[in-house]
Motif scaffolding. Structure first.
Motif, PDB file in Angstrom:
ATOM      1  N   THR A  23      15.510 -35.982   1.210  1.00  0.00           N
ATOM      2  CA  THR A  23      14.003 -36.161   1.876  1.00  0.00           C
ATOM      3  C   THR A  23      13.878 -37.433   2.441  1.00  0.00           C
ATOM      4  O   THR A  23      12.886 -37.751   3.310  1.00  0.00           O
ATOM      5  CB  THR A  23      12.876 -36.134   0.812  1.00  0.00           C
ATOM      6  N   THR A  24      14.927 -38.400   2.495  1.00  0.00           N
ATOM      7  CA  THR A  24      14.981 -39.633   3.311  1.00  0.00           C
ATOM      8  C   THR A  24      15.408 -39.341   4.768  1.00  0.00           C
ATOM      9  O   THR A  24      15.517 -40.518   5.261  1.00  0.00           O
ATOM     10  CB  THR A  24      15.539 -40.878   2.451  1.00  0.00           C
ATOM     11  N   SER A  25      16.152 -38.280   4.917  1.00  0.00           N
ATOM     12  CA  SER A  25      16.894 -38.364   6.067  1.00  0.00           C
ATOM     13  C   SER A  25      15.956 -38.153   7.368  1.00  0.00           C
ATOM     14  O   SER A  25      14.686 -37.741   7.261  1.00  0.00           O
ATOM     15  CB  SER A  25      17.499 -36.772   6.105  1.00  0.00           C
ATOM     16  N   ARG A  26      16.430 -38.725   8.567  1.00  0.00           N
ATOM     17  CA  ARG A  26      15.590 -38.591   9.837  1.00  0.00           C
ATOM     18  C   ARG A  26      16.450 -38.164  10.895  1.00  0.00           C
ATOM     19  O   ARG A  26      17.468 -38.404  10.726  1.00  0.00           O
ATOM     20  CB  ARG A  26      15.201 -39.955  10.189  1.00  0.00           C
ATOM     21  N   CYS A  27      15.788 -37.175  11.625  1.00  0.00           N
ATOM     22  CA  CYS A  27      16.653 -36.403  12.676  1.00  0.00           C
ATOM     23  C   CYS A  27      16.943 -37.553  13.899  1.00  0.00           C
ATOM     24  O   CYS A  27      15.890 -38.122  14.395  1.00  0.00           O
ATOM     25  CB  CYS A  27      15.921 -35.238  13.152  1.00  0.00           C
ATOM     26  N   LYS A  28      17.955 -37.588  14.416  1.00  0.00           N
ATOM     27  CA  LYS A  28      18.278 -38.141  15.550  1.00  0.00           C
ATOM     28  C   LYS A  28      18.924 -37.419  16.754  1.00  0.00           C
ATOM     29  O   LYS A  28      19.593 -36.536  16.531  1.00  0.00           O
ATOM     30  CB  LYS A  28      19.513 -39.260  15.230  1.00  0.00           C
ATOM     31  N   MET A  29      18.154 -37.377  17.754  1.00  0.00           N
ATOM     32  CA  MET A  29      18.528 -36.447  18.816  1.00  0.00           C
ATOM     33  C   MET A  29      19.509 -36.878  19.741  1.00  0.00           C
ATOM     34  O   MET A  29      19.560 -38.193  19.817  1.00  0.00           O
ATOM     35  CB  MET A  29      17.379 -36.287  19.627  1.00  0.00           C
ATOM     36  N   PRO A  30      20.298 -36.276  20.369  1.00  0.00           N
ATOM     37  CA  PRO A  30      21.285 -36.739  21.461  1.00  0.00           C
ATOM     38  C   PRO A  30      20.466 -37.340  22.524  1.00  0.00           C
ATOM     39  O   PRO A  30      19.396 -37.105  22.681  1.00  0.00           O
ATOM     40  CB  PRO A  30      21.954 -35.329  22.041  1.00  0.00           C
ATOM     41  N   GLN A  31      21.268 -38.210  23.323  1.00  0.00           N
ATOM     42  CA  GLN A  31      20.445 -38.842  24.502  1.00  0.00           C
ATOM     43  C   GLN A  31      20.411 -38.073  25.728  1.00  0.00           C
ATOM     44  O   GLN A  31      19.392 -38.478  26.402  1.00  0.00           O
ATOM     45  CB  GLN A  31      21.416 -40.285  24.564  1.00  0.00           C
ATOM     46  N   ASN A  32      21.326 -37.204  25.888  1.00  0.00           N
ATOM     47  CA  ASN A  32      21.409 -36.340  27.101  1.00  0.00           C
ATOM     48  C   ASN A  32      21.216 -35.088  26.826  1.00  0.00           C
ATOM     49  O   ASN A  32      21.820 -34.450  25.633  1.00  0.00           O
ATOM     50  CB  ASN A  32      22.265 -36.730  27.887  1.00  0.00           C
ATOM     51  N   ILE A  33      20.694 -34.132  27.695  1.00  0.00           N
ATOM     52  CA  ILE A  33      21.083 -32.605  27.454  1.00  0.00           C
ATOM     53  C   ILE A  33      22.162 -32.097  28.685  1.00  0.00           C
ATOM     54  O   ILE A  33      22.130 -32.855  29.599  1.00  0.00           O
ATOM     55  CB  ILE A  33      19.650 -31.963  27.821  1.00  0.00           C
ATOM     56  N   ASP A  34      22.916 -31.314  28.450  1.00  0.00           N
ATOM     57  CA  ASP A  34      24.044 -30.734  29.080  1.00  0.00           C
ATOM     58  C   ASP A  34      23.358 -29.741  30.001  1.00  0.00           C
ATOM     59  O   ASP A  34      23.129 -28.540  29.651  1.00  0.00           O
ATOM     60  CB  ASP A  34      25.242 -30.313  28.402  1.00  0.00           C
ATOM     61  N   THR A  35      23.327 -29.952  31.292  1.00  0.00           N
ATOM     62  CA  THR A  35      23.103 -29.027  32.360  1.00  0.00           C
ATOM     63  C   THR A  35      24.283 -28.168  32.967  1.00  0.00           C
ATOM     64  O   THR A  35      24.153 -27.235  33.783  1.00  0.00           O
ATOM     65  CB  THR A  35      22.190 -29.684  33.361  1.00  0.00           C
ATOM     66  N   GLU A  36      25.346 -28.432  32.457  1.00  0.00           N
ATOM     67  CA  GLU A  36      26.639 -27.750  32.620  1.00  0.00           C
ATOM     68  C   GLU A  36      26.951 -27.882  34.178  1.00  0.00           C
ATOM     69  O   GLU A  36      27.796 -27.039  34.708  1.00  0.00           O
ATOM     70  CB  GLU A  36      26.623 -26.177  31.960  1.00  0.00           C
ATOM     71  N   SER A  37      26.345 -28.917  34.821  1.00  0.00           N
ATOM     72  CA  SER A  37      26.722 -28.976  36.254  1.00  0.00           C
ATOM     73  C   SER A  37      26.330 -28.117  37.040  1.00  0.00           C
ATOM     74  O   SER A  37      26.611 -27.881  38.404  1.00  0.00           O
ATOM     75  CB  SER A  37      27.957 -29.590  36.674  1.00  0.00           C
ATOM     76  N   ASN A  38      25.703 -26.903  36.545  1.00  0.00           N
ATOM     77  CA  ASN A  38      25.491 -25.815  37.312  1.00  0.00           C
ATOM     78  C   ASN A  38      24.395 -24.947  36.655  1.00  0.00           C
ATOM     79  O   ASN A  38      24.414 -24.544  35.759  1.00  0.00           O
ATOM     80  CB  ASN A  38      26.447 -24.580  37.434  1.00  0.00           C
ATOM     81  N   LEU A  39      22.984 -25.416  37.054  1.00  0.00           N
ATOM     82  CA  LEU A  39      21.931 -25.042  36.123  1.00  0.00           C
ATOM     83  C   LEU A  39      21.445 -23.590  36.541  1.00  0.00           C
ATOM     84  O   LEU A  39      20.394 -23.277  37.257  1.00  0.00           O
ATOM     85  CB  LEU A  39      20.719 -26.006  36.640  1.00  0.00           C
ATOM     86  N   LYS A  40      22.109 -22.727  35.979  1.00  0.00           N
ATOM     87  CA  LYS A  40      21.744 -21.237  35.930  1.00  0.00           C
ATOM     88  C   LYS A  40      20.635 -21.196  35.216  1.00  0.00           C
ATOM     89  O   LYS A  40      20.062 -21.803  34.296  1.00  0.00           O
ATOM     90  CB  LYS A  40      22.973 -20.379  35.571  1.00  0.00           C
ATOM     91  N   SER A  41      20.074 -19.944  35.506  1.00  0.00           N
ATOM     92  CA  SER A  41      18.640 -19.757  34.812  1.00  0.00           C
ATOM     93  C   SER A  41      19.051 -19.597  33.420  1.00  0.00           C
ATOM     94  O   SER A  41      18.247 -19.970  32.333  1.00  0.00           O
ATOM     95  CB  SER A  41      18.200 -18.374  35.090  1.00  0.00           C
TER      96      SER A  41
END
Length: 213
Positions: free
Chosen positions: A112-130
């Motif tokens: 219950t003391t844990s806190r979520c840490k998000m990644p700094q970046n999101i991966d667009t895979e260098s080809n932002l397909k739909s």
């Protein structure tokens, strides 16, 4: 970079989109002035690559701002939506190749003391397909509905033409094709920004509906 409030988040998003829109609009004006000249074809070809670069660049940058904001909230695993929880522990799951590491993850989820840490970046895979955009929006728990009917346009008209040009293939682009891609990126980048802001203001990142007291 730390973004602690929705006001700071909106400011960062507005700033990031503003300079991109200005550059694209300036480029479009140059292209319009050269309609019918020998410069039109190279300008419209290069324009597709430029418009796509701003499209992928903004999605990646805006998503990073939202992740920074979510990290500052120090949300508990029990509070956050399953989509975002998956994103926050994804790397740990991938690396959990033994019992001890799996146990550590389970322990984190139940503490219950844990806190979520998000990644700094999101991966667009260098080809932002739909489908890549859809995955990103799913993980960020954003509404993809606006993009559903434009999936083919993203893949064929935006990414497809950009890839042909970027890989040195001959692809004649007339002004109307360039304008169509330009209009799409301006409109749907704004929609993406609004999705992020709405999610932050309405606290859609919570697992269940959040009630303010």
């Amino acid at each position: 970079m730390k973004i602690r409030t929705t006001e700071e988040l909106l400011g960062k998003l507005d700033e990031a989109l503003s300079w991109r829109k200005k550059e694209l609009i300036d480029y479009k004006l140059i292209t319009e002035r050269n309609k019918g000249s020998l410069l039109q074809k190279p300008l419209t070809r290069a324009g597709i690559a430029l418009v796509y670069a701003h499209w992928e660049g903004f999605i990646k940058e805006a998503s990073g701002f939202y992740l920074s904001y979510l990290s500052s909230l120090k949300l508990k695993p029990s509070d956050i939506s399953l989509n975002l929880l998956t994103l926050s522990i994804f790397d740990r799951i991938i690396k959990a190749n033994d019992v001890d590491k799996c146990y550590t993850i389970i322990q984190f989820l139940n503490d219950t003391t844990s806190r979520c840490k998000m990644p700094q970046n999101i991966d667009t895979e260098s080809n932002l397909k739909s489908n890549v955009l859809k995955k990103i929006m799913f993980l960020l728990d954003l509404n993809y509905t606006h993009y559903e009917t434009r999936a083919n346009f993203i893949d064929a008209n935006l990414l497809g033409k950009r890839n042909e040009i970027a890989h040195g293939e001959f692809r004649n682009i007339d002004y109307s094709e360039f304008e169509e891609v330009f209009d799409f990126v301006i409109k749907y980048s704004e929609i993406y920004k609004n999705e992020i802001i709405n999610s932050a203001i309405q606290k859609k990142y919570y697992k269940t509906k959040h009630i303010s007291y």
